[in-house]
Design a protein around this motif. Structure first.
Motif, PDB file in Angstrom:
ATOM      1  N   UNK A 141       0.810  -1.210   0.000  1.00 15.89           N
ATOM      2  CA  UNK A 141       0.000   0.000   0.000  1.00 15.89           C
ATOM      3  C   UNK A 141       0.848   1.268   0.000  1.00 15.89           C
ATOM      4  N   UNK A 142       2.143   1.138   0.223  1.00 15.60           N
ATOM      5  CA  UNK A 142       3.006   2.311   0.343  1.00 15.60           C
ATOM      6  C   UNK A 142       3.844   2.560  -0.915  1.00 15.60           C
ATOM      7  N   UNK A 171     -14.393   6.096   9.554  1.00 15.58           N
ATOM      8  CA  UNK A 171     -13.466   6.256   8.428  1.00 15.58           C
ATOM      9  C   UNK A 171     -12.051   6.532   8.919  1.00 15.58           C
ATOM     10  N   UNK A 172     -11.071   6.032   8.157  1.00 17.00           N
ATOM     11  CA  UNK A 172      -9.665   6.283   8.469  1.00 17.00           C
ATOM     12  C   UNK A 172      -9.049   7.264   7.480  1.00 17.00           C
ATOM     13  N   UNK A 173      -9.831   7.704   6.493  1.00 13.21           N
ATOM     14  CA  UNK A 173      -9.362   8.691   5.526  1.00 13.21           C
ATOM     15  C   UNK A 173     -10.556   9.506   5.046  1.00 13.21           C
ATOM     16  N   UNK A 174     -10.285  10.760   4.674  1.00 17.12           N
ATOM     17  CA  UNK A 174     -11.341  11.614   4.117  1.00 17.12           C
ATOM     18  C   UNK A 174     -11.467  11.446   2.612  1.00 17.12           C
ATOM     19  N   UNK A 175     -10.666  10.567   2.028  1.00 14.97           N
ATOM     20  CA  UNK A 175     -10.700  10.305   0.591  1.00 14.97           C
ATOM     21  C   UNK A 175     -11.518   9.038   0.339  1.00 14.97           C
ATOM     22  N   UNK A 176     -12.719   9.149  -0.236  1.00 16.30           N
ATOM     23  CA  UNK A 176     -13.548   7.953  -0.469  1.00 16.30           C
ATOM     24  C   UNK A 176     -12.848   6.910  -1.335  1.00 16.30           C
ATOM     25  N   UNK A 177     -12.066   7.355  -2.310  1.00 18.82           N
ATOM     26  CA  UNK A 177     -11.362   6.407  -3.176  1.00 18.82           C
ATOM     27  C   UNK A 177     -10.325   5.611  -2.381  1.00 18.82           C
ATOM     28  N   UNK A 202     -10.530   4.851   0.818  1.00 23.51           N
ATOM     29  CA  UNK A 202     -11.269   3.887   1.639  1.00 23.51           C
ATOM     30  C   UNK A 202     -11.705   2.684   0.816  1.00 23.51           C
ATOM     31  N   UNK A 203     -12.210   2.955  -0.383  1.00 22.55           N
ATOM     32  CA  UNK A 203     -12.649   1.864  -1.256  1.00 22.55           C
ATOM     33  C   UNK A 203     -11.477   0.966  -1.618  1.00 22.55           C
ATOM     34  N   UNK A 204     -10.328   1.585  -1.945  1.00 24.39           N
ATOM     35  CA  UNK A 204      -9.154   0.794  -2.316  1.00 24.39           C
ATOM     36  C   UNK A 204      -8.682  -0.068  -1.152  1.00 24.39           C
ATOM     37  N   UNK A 205      -8.746   0.468   0.045  1.00 30.25           N
ATOM     38  CA  UNK A 205      -8.268  -0.286   1.209  1.00 30.25           C
ATOM     39  C   UNK A 205      -9.150  -1.489   1.500  1.00 30.25           C
ATOM     40  N   UNK A 235     -11.338  -2.999  -0.315  1.00 30.18           N
ATOM     41  CA  UNK A 235     -11.534  -3.957  -1.408  1.00 30.18           C
ATOM     42  C   UNK A 235     -10.246  -4.696  -1.738  1.00 30.18           C
ATOM     43  N   UNK A 236      -9.181  -4.392  -1.020  1.00 29.88           N
ATOM     44  CA  UNK A 236      -7.885  -5.037  -1.223  1.00 29.88           C
ATOM     45  C   UNK A 236      -7.901  -6.407  -0.547  1.00 29.88           C
ATOM     46  N   UNK A 237      -7.709  -7.504  -1.301  1.00 31.59           N
ATOM     47  CA  UNK A 237      -7.758  -8.829  -0.679  1.00 31.59           C
ATOM     48  C   UNK A 237      -6.619  -9.087   0.299  1.00 31.59           C
ATOM     49  N   UNK A 238      -5.554  -8.287   0.240  1.00 32.71           N
ATOM     50  CA  UNK A 238      -4.440  -8.448   1.172  1.00 32.71           C
ATOM     51  C   UNK A 238      -4.653  -7.676   2.474  1.00 32.71           C
ATOM     52  N   UNK A 239      -5.696  -6.874   2.545  1.00 32.81           N
ATOM     53  CA  UNK A 239      -6.043  -6.167   3.774  1.00 32.81           C
ATOM     54  C   UNK A 239      -7.026  -7.034   4.563  1.00 32.81           C
ATOM     55  N   UNK A 240      -6.690  -7.331   5.795  1.00 30.31           N
ATOM     56  CA  UNK A 240      -7.559  -8.157   6.633  1.00 30.31           C
ATOM     57  C   UNK A 240      -8.714  -7.307   7.161  1.00 30.31           C
ATOM     58  N   UNK A 241      -9.935  -7.728   6.863  1.00 32.60           N
ATOM     59  CA  UNK A 241     -11.116  -6.963   7.264  1.00 32.60           C
ATOM     60  C   UNK A 241     -12.019  -7.736   8.234  1.00 32.60           C
ATOM     61  N   UNK A 242     -11.562  -8.887   8.684  1.00 33.22           N
ATOM     62  CA  UNK A 242     -12.368  -9.659   9.620  1.00 33.22           C
ATOM     63  C   UNK A 242     -12.258  -9.133  11.036  1.00 33.22           C
ATOM     64  N   UNK A 243     -13.016  -9.697  11.957  1.00 33.35           N
ATOM     65  CA  UNK A 243     -12.929  -9.289  13.373  1.00 33.35           C
ATOM     66  C   UNK A 243     -11.544  -9.554  13.936  1.00 33.35           C
TER      67      UNK A 243
END
Length: 482
Positions: A232-233, A360-366, A368-371, A373-381
């Motif tokens: 992501x960087x 939200x962790x960013x004021x940029x909607x794009x 947030x969507x990219x983060x 929807x990224x399969x390498x970002x863990x979004x589970x509990x």
């Protein structure tokens, strides 16, 4: 009109194991009696765990029954499933685009991926970006009228120049620029490597390309935040390499393309040790080049703890922390009381109180969507052990602010609801470091490098590193004179 209740956090260091204990004060038991009961139950469980190995030893002498093989089969199945998931994530990490194709940056940057084996011999996925050591840069193009072949240096100004182009920042020209006129054809770049300068005639313009040797000012090692990954960087790496900084980045255990169950961190102390070992490897490959550690959110806590060890601090010119997780407290004291027990008994268990939606962790909607929807970002509990490790490292750092001596730059958004900007201010106020800076961005959220003003934030970091290098160089000159 009643206020809309905010959903639980989905990123960062806190707020994901709290919903289990909502409305506890309204239960039939008082808070004190319930707390004492839990401590008593916890003590019983701890004694049970201490006695458990003896029971296992006594049962080991007996022949195994058919039913006893079920736990081992279940364990093998879990390990196999975890390995398959790691291979899937590693393939995704390998296929991730590391450079933008919008301009000529790929021609000015060298990048690669690699595997680094951590202190527990777990395979960690790593990335690197470096400015090209030797590359062709466009110096200028101009009309060929009244043009005569000549040898010139960079200081010469041609009166016919129509489109001046600046050289890369701190780029060095080897010897002199030699202009070689070619009649109305495009020069083959393959043979340009040994030349000091190449002139190409295209249509009615002469294009001068310069062969440049780049000096790497320093190396930044990026430690990402909880649940994300180093890929992501890439945009941040672009800005760093354009200013002649090399970049390394490492995925934690259980993150990105590294080994481990996705989103599970058995110990943040292991991540700290992996960071130190990775830095030692980089220093051995690039002796004499200054190094910086960068950490975001929980990665900032990892970096700060790593820098507290003298053998790691002496390898660094400084550390940069964005939105560090320095004062993470559960919403209810009961969580802190039971977290050690649950992290031992059911370390991989996921509390179901959090979901993909949240603060939200960013004021940029794009962004947030990219983060999310990224399969390498863990979004589970959040997993129990991971949450406990964050509480533990945060508590340790909070007690040791005064012992921080390394040069640091801490950046935080004042509107961050995931980590506490006041904790960053406390770190700045209480740390013993002689070279330290803080910048609070008014109204910014948690992911500073993914805010709409991310280029401004990145430039602030680059400026601080350059200032630190200049200060360090001046101190060395003064010491050499004495």
């Amino acid at each position: 009109m009643a206020a809309v209740e905010m959903e639980e956090l989905t990123s960062g260091a806190s707020g994901r194991i709290i919903p289990v204990f909502k409305n506890l004060r309204r239960s039939v038991f008082s808070y004190d009696s319930f707390r004492r009961s839990l401590i008593f139950i916890q003590s019983i469980f701890l004694w049970f765990l201490l006695l458990l190995p003896r029971q296992r030893l006594s049962s080991a002498s007996q022949p195994p029954s058919p039913s006893s093989s079920w736990p081992s089969l279940k364990r093998r199945f879990a390990i196999r499933r975890e390995e398959e998931d790691t291979l899937r994530r590693r393939a995704l990490a390998e296929g991730l685009q590391m450079v933008a194709e919008t301009d000529d940056w790929p021609s000015r940057c060298q990048w690669s991926t690699s595997i680094f084996f951590g202190v527990k011999r777990n395979a960690l996925f790593c990335r690197s970006w470096f400015p090209a050591v030797n590359c062709l840069r466009l110096l200028k193009s101009f009309s060929p009228k009244n043009f005569e072949p000549k040898t010139t240096g960079l200081g010469d100004d041609d009166p016919d120049t129509e489109q001046p182009v600046k050289l890369g920042k701190r780029g060095q020209i080897t010897d002199q620029l030699v202009e070689l006129p070619i009649e109305h054809q495009i020069y083959d770049m393959v043979d340009a490597a040994g030349a000091k300068g190449i002139t190409i005639t295209e249509a009615n313009y002469i294009i001068i390309l310069v062969y440049i040797s780049i000096v790497t000012l320093g190396i930044m090692v990026i430690i990402h935040g909880l649940n994300e990954h180093s890929g992501r960087y890439a945009h941040f790496a672009r800005q760093l390499t354009s200013c002649n900084f090399g970049v390394y980045a490492m995925d934690w255990i259980g993150h990105g393309g590294s080994d481990g169950l996705h989103g599970y961190v058995p110990s943040l102390d292991h991540v700290v040790a992996d960071t130190g070992a990775f830095l030692e490897k980089i220093k051995s490959e690039y002796p004499g080049i200054p190094c910086f550690l960068f950490g975001h959110s929980t990665g900032g806590a990892v970096v700060l703890k790593a820098a507290s060890y003298p053998h790691i601090e002496q390898m660094l010119e400084g550390i940069i922390l964005t939105s560090p997780a320095l004062r993470v407290k559960p919403a209810h004291p009961i969580v802190g009381a039971v977290a050690p027990l649950f992290s031992m008994v059911v370390p991989k268990y996921q509390f179901k109180g959090a979901n993909k939606r949240g603060i939200p962790v960013s004021r940029d909607p794009a962004a947030l969507l990219a983060k999310y929807s990224d399969p390498l970002v863990y979004t589970g509990p959040m997993r129990v052990r991971t949450g406990h490790e964050i509480l533990r490292i945060s508590s340790y750092l909070l007690r040791n602010f005064k012992s921080v001596t390394i040069p640091f730059f801490v950046l935080h958004g004042t509107a961050d609801k995931v980590t506490d900007p006041l904790a960053s201010q406390d770190l700045y106020n209480r740390a013993a470091s002689e070279f330290k800076d803080i910048k609070l961005y008014e109204g910014f959220l948690h992911d500073l490098l993914f805010e709409p003003e991310h280029d401004e934030v990145a430039q602030d970091i680059i400026d601080w590193m350059e200032k630190r290098l200049l200060t360090s160089c001046n101190l060395e000159n003064i010491n050499s004179q004495w």
